[in-house]
Motif scaffolding. Structure first.
Motif, short mmCIF file in Angstrom:
data_model
loop_
_atom_site.label_atom_id
_atom_site.label_comp_id
_atom_site.label_asym_id
_atom_site.label_seq_id
_atom_site.Cartn_x
_atom_site.Cartn_y
_atom_site.Cartn_z
N VAL A 190 1.00 -0.98 0.00
CA VAL A 190 0.10 -0.20 -0.45
C VAL A 190 0.95 0.81 -0.03
CG1 VAL A 190 -1.57 1.33 1.34
CG2 VAL A 190 -2.54 -1.15 1.51
N ILE A 191 1.75 1.09 0.73
CA ILE A 191 2.99 2.22 0.65
C ILE A 191 3.33 2.68 -0.75
CG2 ILE A 191 5.46 3.32 2.07
CD1 ILE A 191 4.63 1.69 4.41
N LEU A 192 4.22 1.34 -0.92
CA LEU A 192 4.50 1.45 -2.75
C LEU A 192 3.56 2.22 -3.15
CD1 LEU A 192 6.85 -1.87 -2.41
CD2 LEU A 192 7.67 0.65 -2.59
N ILE A 193 2.30 1.55 -3.79
CA ILE A 193 1.63 2.11 -4.76
C ILE A 193 1.32 3.58 -4.06
CG2 ILE A 193 -1.20 2.46 -5.00
CD1 ILE A 193 -0.61 -1.36 -4.54
N LEU A 194 0.87 3.92 -2.55
CA LEU A 194 0.53 5.61 -2.34
C LEU A 194 2.46 6.11 -3.42
CD1 LEU A 194 -0.80 5.21 0.44
CD2 LEU A 194 -1.59 5.98 -1.46
N LYS A 195 3.27 5.58 -3.19
CA LYS A 195 4.30 6.79 -3.38
C LYS A 195 4.68 6.69 -4.82
CE LYS A 195 9.77 6.60 -2.74
NZ LYS A 195 10.62 5.81 -2.03
N GLY A 196 3.91 5.51 -5.69
CA GLY A 196 4.34 5.04 -6.97
C GLY A 196 3.76 6.03 -7.39
N LEU A 197 2.18 6.51 -6.78
CA LEU A 197 1.63 7.80 -7.76
C LEU A 197 1.79 8.48 -7.36
CD1 LEU A 197 -1.95 5.69 -6.32
CD2 LEU A 197 -1.36 6.64 -8.62
N TRP A 198 2.38 9.06 -6.21
CA TRP A 198 2.79 10.33 -5.91
C TRP A 198 3.43 10.78 -7.40
CZ3 TRP A 198 1.19 14.40 -3.19
CH2 TRP A 198 2.35 15.85 -2.60
N GLN A 199 4.69 10.10 -7.21
CA GLN A 199 6.20 9.95 -8.23
C GLN A 199 5.29 9.37 -9.27
OE1 GLN A 199 9.30 7.71 -6.00
NE2 GLN A 199 9.43 8.67 -4.51
N HIS A 200 4.42 9.31 -9.75
CA HIS A 200 4.43 9.08 -10.94
C HIS A 200 4.55 7.75 -11.96
CE1 HIS A 200 1.81 13.26 -10.97
NE2 HIS A 200 2.46 13.68 -10.01
N HIS A 201 4.71 6.61 -11.74
CA HIS A 201 5.76 5.93 -12.28
C HIS A 201 5.27 4.83 -11.58
CE1 HIS A 201 8.12 4.70 -8.50
NE2 HIS A 201 8.38 6.49 -7.63
N LEU A 202 3.86 4.19 -11.28
CA LEU A 202 3.27 3.48 -10.45
C LEU A 202 3.52 2.43 -11.94
CD1 LEU A 202 1.68 2.17 -8.30
CD2 LEU A 202 -0.53 2.99 -9.13
N ILE A 203 2.48 2.47 -13.17
CA ILE A 203 2.51 1.08 -13.69
C ILE A 203 3.51 1.17 -14.16
CG2 ILE A 203 0.89 0.66 -15.64
CD1 ILE A 203 -0.73 3.19 -15.37
N GLY A 204 4.88 2.00 -14.29
CA GLY A 204 5.80 1.85 -14.97
C GLY A 204 6.57 0.92 -13.93
N SER A 205 7.17 1.44 -12.73
CA SER A 205 7.39 -0.37 -11.93
C SER A 205 6.92 -0.80 -11.32
CB SER A 205 7.67 1.28 -11.05
OG SER A 205 8.52 2.34 -10.77
#
Length: 281
Positions: A190-205
Motif C-alpha cells: 500500500v505504501i509503495l502504491i501510494l508512493k508510486g502514484l505520488w511520483q507518477h511511476h506506479l504503472i511503469g514500476s
C-alpha cells in the motif's frame, strides 16, 4: 563587453543544463522491495489457502491413503472392546477424521466422540437379542454410557501422541508467522502504491515488480514441491499422501502465478497505451 541579453542566456543555460544532464531515476530499491512484498504476499495467501486451511486438509486426508492409517488407530481401540472394524462405515470414518482435523487446527487435543459407533453396535446386538426376547436395555443403567466413555478415552489417548502435540504447536506457530508476513506485505505494498502514484511511476514500476515477483514466486513454489517430494520418498508409509498434498499445493500455486502474470500483462498494456497517449496531449 557582455550584453545583458548574453548574460541572461548564460544564466538560463546554467539553470537548464543540470536538468538536462540529470540521470533518470531507476527506483532500484523501490522495485526490489516491491518484488519481495509481492512474492511474500503470494506465498502467504497460498499457504493460508492450502496447508493452513482446514477444509483443504480435510479433502486431502479423506481422499488419500492416510485415512486408513488414522483408521487403524481407531480400530485398535475398538477391537479391545470386541467391536468389529466392520462397524465403521466410510461416512463414519470421514466424520471422525474431519472432527480430529478441526480440533487439531483449532489448537485442541483430539477428542473424538465414538458414541455413534457404540450405538450402531447396540442396534446390531439388539436385533440379535430380540430373537430371544432380550434387549440391551435390560443391562444395568449407565453401563452403555460407561462403555462409550471408556472407548472414547482409550481411542483418544492413542491418537494424542507427542507427534500430534508437536503438529498442533507447529500449526499455531505457522499461522502466526504467515499472518504477520501477510500484514507486513500488504501494508508495504500500500505504501509503495501510494508512493508510486505520488511520483507518477506506479504503472511503469509495478509492471516489472509483478513480472519478477511472479518469476520468484513460481520458483519458490516449485522448490517447495521438489523438497516435499524428496522428503516423502523417505517416508514410505505416508509418501502417497505427501506426494498428493505436494502436487495439489503446486497446482494451487500455479493458479496464483497465472493471476499474477495476467496482472503484469495488463500493466504492460496500460504503460504502452500511456506512452502512446501522452504525446497527443
Amino acid at each position: 563587453m557582455t550584453t545583458r541579453s548574453e548574460l541572461r542566456a548564460q544564466r538560463q543555460e546554467k539553470v537548464e543544463k543540470p536538468i538536462e544532464e540529470t540521470p533518470k531515476k531507476h527506483h532500484f530499491l523501490y522495485g526490489l522491495w516491491g518484488i519481495i512484498c509481492v512474492t511474500l504476499l503470494g506465498l502467504a495467501l497460498l499457504v493460508n489457502s492450502t496447508l493452513l486451511n482446514v477444509n483443504f486438509v480435510k479433502e486431502e486426508v479423506t481422499s488419500s491413503s492416510l485415512e486408513s492409517v488414522m483408521l487403524s488407530q481407531v480400530n485398535s481401540g475398538l477391537t479391545q472392546y470386541g467391536i468389529s472394524t466392520s462397524v465403521l462405515k466410510k461416512s463414519d470414518t470421514d466424520k471422525l477424521i474431519n472432527q480430529a482435523i478441526e480440533q487439531i487446527y483449532a489448537g485442541e487435543k483430539i477428542n473424538l466422540d465414538l458414541s455413534s459407533v457404540v450405538n450402531s453396535v447396540n442396534s446390531s446386538v439388539n436385533s440379535q437379542l430380540a430373537q430371544y426376547g432380550l434387549s440391551t436395555s435390560m443391562l444395568p443403567a449407565g453401563s452403555s454410557s460407561a462403555i462409550t466413555s471408556n472407548i472414547n478415552s482409550m481411542v483418544n489417548s492413542q491418537l494424542n501422541t507427542p507427534e500430534v502435540a508437536q503438529l498442533i504447536n507447529g500449526i499455531k506457530i505457522a499461522k502466526t508467522v504467515v499472518n504477520i508476513i501477510l500484514v507486513i506485505s500488504i501494508i508495504s505494498l500500500v505504501i509503495l502504491i501510494l508512493k508510486g502514484l505520488w511520483q507518477h511511476h506506479l504503472i511503469g514500476s509495478f509492471r516489472w515488480i509483478c513480472l519478477w515477483g511472479t518469476v520468484l514466486y513460481t520458483g519458490i513454489v516449485m522448490t517447495i514441491h521438489a523438497i516435499a517430494l524428496q522428503m516423502g520418498a523417505g517416508q514410505p508409509d505416508i509418501s502417497p499422501f505427501i506426494f498428493q498434498v505436494a502436487n495439489d499445493f503446486q497446482q494451487t500455486g500455479f493458479h496464483g502465478s497465472m493471476m499474477m502474470i495476467v496482472i503484469s500483462i495488463v500493466l504492460f498494456i496500460l504503460q504502452f497505451v500511456k506512452r502512446k497517449w501522452q504525446p497527443r496531449q
